[in-house]
Scaffold this motif. Structure first.
Motif, PDB file in Angstrom:
ATOM      1  N   ALA A   1      15.624   9.222  -1.664  1.00 34.48           N
ATOM      2  CA  ALA A   1      15.713  10.175  -0.275  1.00 34.48           C
ATOM      3  C   ALA A   1      14.348  10.858  -0.095  1.00 34.48           C
ATOM      4  N   GLU A   2      13.301  10.996  -1.045  1.00 40.77           N
ATOM      5  CA  GLU A   2      12.325  11.826  -1.298  1.00 40.77           C
ATOM      6  C   GLU A   2      11.292  11.018  -0.344  1.00 40.77           C
ATOM      7  N   HIS A   3      11.457   9.783  -0.163  1.00 40.22           N
ATOM      8  CA  HIS A   3      10.454   8.893   0.766  1.00 40.22           C
ATOM      9  C   HIS A   3      10.710   8.944   2.437  1.00 40.22           C
ATOM     10  N   PRO A   4      10.164   9.064   3.180  1.00 40.84           N
ATOM     11  CA  PRO A   4      10.420   8.997   4.564  1.00 40.84           C
ATOM     12  C   PRO A   4      10.612   7.571   5.107  1.00 40.84           C
ATOM     13  N   GLN A   5       9.961   6.583   4.451  1.00 36.34           N
ATOM     14  CA  GLN A   5      10.217   5.138   4.504  1.00 36.34           C
ATOM     15  C   GLN A   5      10.343   4.459   3.354  1.00 36.34           C
ATOM     16  N   ILE A   6      11.213   3.589   2.771  1.00 39.66           N
ATOM     17  CA  ILE A   6      11.291   2.719   1.737  1.00 39.66           C
ATOM     18  C   ILE A   6      11.216   1.147   2.224  1.00 39.66           C
ATOM     19  N   TRP A   7      11.016   0.439   1.270  1.00 43.22           N
ATOM     20  CA  TRP A   7      11.009  -0.857   1.585  1.00 43.22           C
ATOM     21  C   TRP A   7      11.880  -1.697   0.637  1.00 43.22           C
ATOM     22  N   ALA A   8      12.458  -2.750   0.925  1.00 41.78           N
ATOM     23  CA  ALA A   8      13.527  -3.448   0.173  1.00 41.78           C
ATOM     24  C   ALA A   8      13.196  -4.876   0.182  1.00 41.78           C
ATOM     25  N   ALA A   9      13.769  -5.643  -0.675  1.00 38.81           N
ATOM     26  CA  ALA A   9      13.518  -7.209  -0.717  1.00 38.81           C
ATOM     27  C   ALA A   9      14.555  -7.719   0.514  1.00 38.81           C
ATOM     28  N   ALA A  10      14.004  -8.798   0.966  1.00 32.72           N
ATOM     29  CA  ALA A  10      14.919  -9.456   2.057  1.00 32.72           C
ATOM     30  C   ALA A  10      15.307 -10.683   1.685  1.00 32.72           C
ATOM     31  N   GLY A  11      15.801 -11.188   0.530  1.00 37.13           N
ATOM     32  CA  GLY A  11      16.420 -12.356   0.185  1.00 37.13           C
ATOM     33  C   GLY A  11      15.504 -13.365  -0.620  1.00 37.13           C
ATOM     34  N   THR A  12      14.049 -13.104  -0.320  1.00 40.52           N
ATOM     35  CA  THR A  12      13.311 -14.042  -1.379  1.00 40.52           C
ATOM     36  C   THR A  12      12.068 -12.996  -1.859  1.00 40.52           C
ATOM     37  N   PRO A  13      11.488 -13.388  -2.999  1.00 41.01           N
ATOM     38  CA  PRO A  13      10.425 -12.642  -3.484  1.00 41.01           C
ATOM     39  C   PRO A  13       9.235 -12.483  -2.820  1.00 41.01           C
TER      40      PRO A  13
ATOM     41  N   GLY B   1       0.796  -1.167  -0.042  1.00 42.31           N
ATOM     42  CA  GLY B   1      -0.134  -0.120   0.022  1.00 42.31           C
ATOM     43  C   GLY B   1       0.896   1.347   0.069  1.00 42.31           C
ATOM     44  N   VAL B   2       1.819   1.198  -0.560  1.00 47.62           N
ATOM     45  CA  VAL B   2       2.812   2.371  -0.879  1.00 47.62           C
ATOM     46  C   VAL B   2       3.157   2.628  -2.275  1.00 47.62           C
ATOM     47  N   GLU B   3       3.735   4.010  -2.628  1.00 46.19           N
ATOM     48  CA  GLU B   3       4.040   4.371  -4.055  1.00 46.19           C
ATOM     49  C   GLU B   3       4.998   3.429  -4.426  1.00 46.19           C
ATOM     50  N   VAL B   4       5.186   3.225  -5.785  1.00 50.44           N
ATOM     51  CA  VAL B   4       6.052   2.323  -6.206  1.00 50.44           C
ATOM     52  C   VAL B   4       7.432   3.174  -5.991  1.00 50.44           C
ATOM     53  N   GLY B   5       7.671   4.465  -6.109  1.00 51.88           N
ATOM     54  CA  GLY B   5       8.719   4.992  -6.007  1.00 51.88           C
ATOM     55  C   GLY B   5       9.412   4.757  -4.418  1.00 51.88           C
ATOM     56  N   ALA B   6       8.720   4.158  -3.449  1.00 51.06           N
ATOM     57  CA  ALA B   6       9.062   3.901  -2.157  1.00 51.06           C
ATOM     58  C   ALA B   6       9.873   2.533  -2.302  1.00 51.06           C
ATOM     59  N   ILE B   7       9.803   1.932  -3.391  1.00 49.81           N
ATOM     60  CA  ILE B   7      10.362   0.604  -3.574  1.00 49.81           C
ATOM     61  C   ILE B   7      11.879   0.702  -3.883  1.00 49.81           C
ATOM     62  N   ALA B   8      12.546   0.199  -2.981  1.00 50.21           N
ATOM     63  CA  ALA B   8      14.225   0.194  -3.303  1.00 50.21           C
ATOM     64  C   ALA B   8      14.403  -1.269  -4.099  1.00 50.21           C
ATOM     65  N   ASN B   9      14.474  -1.190  -5.323  1.00 49.33           N
ATOM     66  CA  ASN B   9      14.755  -2.440  -6.154  1.00 49.33           C
ATOM     67  C   ASN B   9      16.357  -2.638  -6.118  1.00 49.33           C
ATOM     68  N   SER B  10      16.714  -3.810  -5.840  1.00 46.23           N
ATOM     69  CA  SER B  10      18.087  -4.292  -5.766  1.00 46.23           C
ATOM     70  C   SER B  10      18.406  -4.984  -7.103  1.00 46.23           C
TER      71      SER B  10
ATOM     72  N   THR C   1      14.828   3.446   6.166  1.00 45.79           N
ATOM     73  CA  THR C   1      15.050   4.974   5.710  1.00 45.79           C
ATOM     74  C   THR C   1      16.153   4.939   4.796  1.00 45.79           C
ATOM     75  N   PHE C   2      16.200   6.213   4.152  1.00 44.93           N
ATOM     76  CA  PHE C   2      17.216   6.564   3.038  1.00 44.93           C
ATOM     77  C   PHE C   2      18.428   6.439   3.606  1.00 44.93           C
ATOM     78  N   ALA C   3      18.640   6.989   4.596  1.00 44.18           N
ATOM     79  CA  ALA C   3      19.908   6.864   5.717  1.00 44.18           C
ATOM     80  C   ALA C   3      20.363   5.688   5.962  1.00 44.18           C
ATOM     81  N   GLU C   4      19.551   5.036   6.091  1.00 46.54           N
ATOM     82  CA  GLU C   4      19.930   3.427   6.855  1.00 46.54           C
ATOM     83  C   GLU C   4      20.347   2.665   5.831  1.00 46.54           C
ATOM     84  N   LEU C   5      19.560   2.826   4.433  1.00 44.79           N
ATOM     85  CA  LEU C   5      20.083   2.293   3.320  1.00 44.79           C
ATOM     86  C   LEU C   5      21.475   2.592   2.892  1.00 44.79           C
ATOM     87  N   VAL C   6      21.875   3.648   2.735  1.00 47.95           N
ATOM     88  CA  VAL C   6      23.072   4.187   2.433  1.00 47.95           C
ATOM     89  C   VAL C   6      24.164   3.638   3.482  1.00 47.95           C
TER      90      VAL C   6
END
Length: 158
Positions: free
Chosen positions: A123-135, A43-52, A142-147
């Motif tokens: 960085a435009e998103h206060p929270q982002i989501w990333a994959a965790a090893g499986t689909p 339920g988030v914007e597609v831009g808030a997904i961090a594709n690896s 956060t962006f800062a945490e990802l960096v």
């Protein structure tokens, strides 16, 4: 809950905890192998997904963490990074570099750290989501945490 996670996801969870990232891994009932699927499930914007995305560049894997709303312009990015060429890695190269399959590649939990570029648009998103090893597994950060997690170079990727 970590004991109930798939092995690849447990490795990601351990790497997150070691980096001080507290976001909990969420296991989704349906695949989140693409940014639109993940965004819809969360339920988030597609831009808030961090594709690896794993590429091959100058004889080494290159992990690009891009916003789900962007496509990577490999020519422009290679020029900005001072690299000869950036091309998409094969599924075999992705698995070898990350220990994970396409569609579930996490920004961490790999056999060895990967050179990483982080899309500055995340960085435009206060929270982002990333994959965790499986689909089926994702986690918030956060962006800062990802960096911090990836030791990535922040760059425009589109």
């Amino acid at each position: 809950m970590p004991d109930q996670l798939p092995t690849r996801t447990r490795l990601v969870d351990a790497a997150l905890r070691a980096a001080g990232i507290t976001g909990e891994i969420v296991v989704l009932p349906d695949s989140a192998a693409t940014a639109p699927l993940a965004a819809a499930a969360l339920g988030v914007e597609v831009g808030a997904i961090a594709n690896s995305l794993v590429f091959w560049s100058d004889d080494e894997p290159l992990l690009i963490m891009t916003s789900g709303a962007h496509r990577v312009d490999t020519s422009a990015l290679a020029q900005r990074l001072g690299r000869q060429k950036i091309k998409r890695a094969t599924p075999e190269q992705v698995r070898e570099a990350t220990g994970q399959a396409i569609g579930g590649v996490a920004p961490t939990g790999h056999p060895t750290p990967l050179t990483t570029v982080v899309d500055r648009a995340l960085a435009e998103h206060p929270q982002i989501w990333a994959a965790a090893g499986t689909p089926h597994a994702v986690f918030p950060l956060t962006f800062a945490e990802l960096v911090h997690l990836t030791h990535g170079t922040v760059e425009r990727v589109d």
